[in-house]
Structure formats: structure tokens, C-alpha cells
Scaffold this motif. Sequence first.
Motif, short mmCIF file in Angstrom:
data_model
loop_
_atom_site.label_atom_id
_atom_site.label_comp_id
_atom_site.label_asym_id
_atom_site.label_seq_id
_atom_site.Cartn_x
_atom_site.Cartn_y
_atom_site.Cartn_z
N GLN A 29 64.11 -50.79 -39.87
CA GLN A 29 64.84 -51.38 -38.75
C GLN A 29 66.32 -51.15 -39.04
O GLN A 29 66.81 -51.54 -40.10
CB GLN A 29 64.55 -52.87 -38.63
CG GLN A 29 63.14 -53.17 -38.20
CD GLN A 29 62.93 -54.65 -38.01
OE1 GLN A 29 63.47 -55.47 -38.75
NE2 GLN A 29 62.14 -55.01 -37.02
N PRO A 31 70.31 -51.62 -37.96
CA PRO A 31 71.25 -52.34 -37.09
C PRO A 31 72.22 -51.36 -36.41
O PRO A 31 72.88 -50.56 -37.08
CB PRO A 31 72.00 -53.28 -38.04
CG PRO A 31 71.47 -53.04 -39.40
CD PRO A 31 70.50 -51.91 -39.36
N ASN A 33 75.00 -51.89 -34.98
CA ASN A 33 76.42 -52.14 -35.22
C ASN A 33 76.91 -51.46 -36.50
O ASN A 33 78.09 -51.53 -36.83
CB ASN A 33 76.72 -53.64 -35.25
CG ASN A 33 76.03 -54.36 -36.38
OD1 ASN A 33 75.03 -53.89 -36.93
ND2 ASN A 33 76.55 -55.53 -36.72
N GLN A 34 76.02 -50.75 -37.20
CA GLN A 34 76.41 -50.00 -38.38
C GLN A 34 76.42 -48.49 -38.12
O GLN A 34 76.54 -47.69 -39.03
CB GLN A 34 75.48 -50.33 -39.55
CG GLN A 34 75.60 -51.76 -39.99
CD GLN A 34 74.70 -52.09 -41.16
OE1 GLN A 34 74.11 -51.23 -41.78
NE2 GLN A 34 74.61 -53.37 -41.47
N SER A 53 77.50 -50.41 -31.07
CA SER A 53 77.45 -51.78 -30.57
C SER A 53 78.29 -52.68 -31.46
O SER A 53 78.42 -52.42 -32.65
CB SER A 53 76.00 -52.27 -30.57
OG SER A 53 75.93 -53.62 -30.17
N SER A 54 78.83 -53.73 -30.89
CA SER A 54 79.53 -54.74 -31.69
C SER A 54 78.56 -55.85 -32.09
O SER A 54 78.85 -56.65 -32.96
CB SER A 54 80.71 -55.32 -30.91
OG SER A 54 80.25 -55.88 -29.70
N GLU A 55 77.39 -55.85 -31.47
CA GLU A 55 76.36 -56.85 -31.77
C GLU A 55 75.33 -56.27 -32.74
O GLU A 55 75.15 -55.07 -32.81
CB GLU A 55 75.65 -57.27 -30.48
CG GLU A 55 76.56 -57.87 -29.43
CD GLU A 55 75.84 -58.10 -28.12
OE1 GLU A 55 74.63 -58.42 -28.15
OE2 GLU A 55 76.48 -57.92 -27.08
N ARG A 56 74.65 -57.15 -33.44
CA ARG A 56 73.63 -56.72 -34.39
C ARG A 56 72.30 -56.53 -33.65
O ARG A 56 71.41 -57.37 -33.72
CB ARG A 56 73.49 -57.70 -35.54
CG ARG A 56 72.68 -57.13 -36.68
CD ARG A 56 72.65 -58.07 -37.88
NE ARG A 56 72.06 -57.41 -39.03
CZ ARG A 56 70.77 -57.25 -39.22
NH1 ARG A 56 69.90 -57.68 -38.34
NH2 ARG A 56 70.32 -56.65 -40.32
N ILE A 58 68.86 -54.43 -33.27
CA ILE A 58 68.01 -53.67 -34.18
C ILE A 58 67.39 -52.46 -33.45
O ILE A 58 66.82 -52.59 -32.36
CB ILE A 58 66.89 -54.56 -34.77
CG1 ILE A 58 67.50 -55.69 -35.59
CG2 ILE A 58 65.92 -53.74 -35.61
CD1 ILE A 58 68.32 -55.25 -36.78
N ASN A 106 77.48 -43.33 -40.14
CA ASN A 106 77.14 -44.69 -40.57
C ASN A 106 78.42 -45.49 -40.74
O ASN A 106 79.52 -44.98 -40.51
CB ASN A 106 76.28 -44.67 -41.83
CG ASN A 106 77.00 -44.11 -43.05
OD1 ASN A 106 78.23 -44.00 -43.10
ND2 ASN A 106 76.23 -43.76 -44.07
N ASN A 107 78.31 -46.73 -41.18
CA ASN A 107 79.50 -47.59 -41.29
C ASN A 107 80.42 -47.19 -42.44
O ASN A 107 81.52 -47.70 -42.54
CB ASN A 107 79.11 -49.07 -41.37
CG ASN A 107 78.21 -49.38 -42.54
OD1 ASN A 107 77.66 -48.49 -43.17
ND2 ASN A 107 78.04 -50.65 -42.81
#
Length: 178
Positions: A29, A31, A33-34, A53-56, A58, A106-107
Amino acid sequence: GDVLLNEVMFNPVPDGTDYVEIYNNSEKQIPLNQLYMASRDKNLELEQIYPLSSERIIFEPQSYLALTKDTNGVFPWFTIECTECFLQMDKFPSYNNDEDYVVLLNNEMEIIDELFYSEKMHMPLLYDREGIALERISFSAETNDKSNWYSASTETGYGTPGYLNSQFENTELSRVQV
């Protein structure tokens, strides 16, 4: 190889909008937001780096997600089998109609997947390539292998945002049938 670029609409019809479809090719899964999308400038430097996305939210295993800046520029033009398989991003990179780079990061700003596309990757017999998505054929082949991309079929309305590609080849199934 966990998240792959899977379909690109870079030359939409008038009043249409670009979209990029990704596929979670893992059992994880992830996220959203990353993850980030970007393009490259003429010096091949990353530009227009935007979070998905700024929200988490999945991203589930073995699922598709179409990313766009405006679903109203996609929904009227294609068969939409899964409205939940779309993510309308706050900011979306602008992609050229003839050729460009789609970059997924990625982040840590490490490249997860990247595609250099060109309108020349479309089926050569197409007179007008406007409004026709490029679809990935196989998850096991390299992203930048030009033979791994093809124009979406007419039967699907020239794009399959949010679900299995019209040109998808299941290599596991092919091996079993041989």
C-alpha cells in the motif's frame, strides 16, 4: 518497479485535459502524498515538480490511478469504468503535444519511473493523433522501450484511464498458452 507509468494522454482534444495513469505493480500500500510528478526542461533538468496529493491517500496493490488536473477534461471523452481510480491533482505538469518527459518521483526526489514520449510512438497509420493515449503494453518490459507503447484502440475510445489498457499484454498468460 513498485509504481509504473502506464498510460499517457499528452495531446488531448480541444477542451480535453492531459492525464497520466500509474499502476501499483507491488503488494504494498503506497501513500500518494509521498509521490510526485514532474517533467524536464530543455536542459533535461527536472521542472514542474508537484505532489500527487497533500492527503495521505493509499494507492492499493495491483491498482490503476489516472492523474489529471481536471476530471471534467477527461470524463466526457472516455469510457470511465472507475471514477474512484482518478486523482485530480492541485497542480499538474504541462506536457508538450509532440514530445516530453513524464517523471514519477518519491519523496526523496528519486526517480521511480520515467518516460520520454514522442508522438512518433503512435501507430504510424493514424492521421490525427489528437485525443489518443499512449498505452504501456507490458509491465515486465522497460518503460522507455518504444516497442512497449502503442496507441489506445478505437474500441476503447482511444484511452483507458483508470483501468486495464486496451493494448496490455499479459506475458504470464502468454507463456502458459504457448
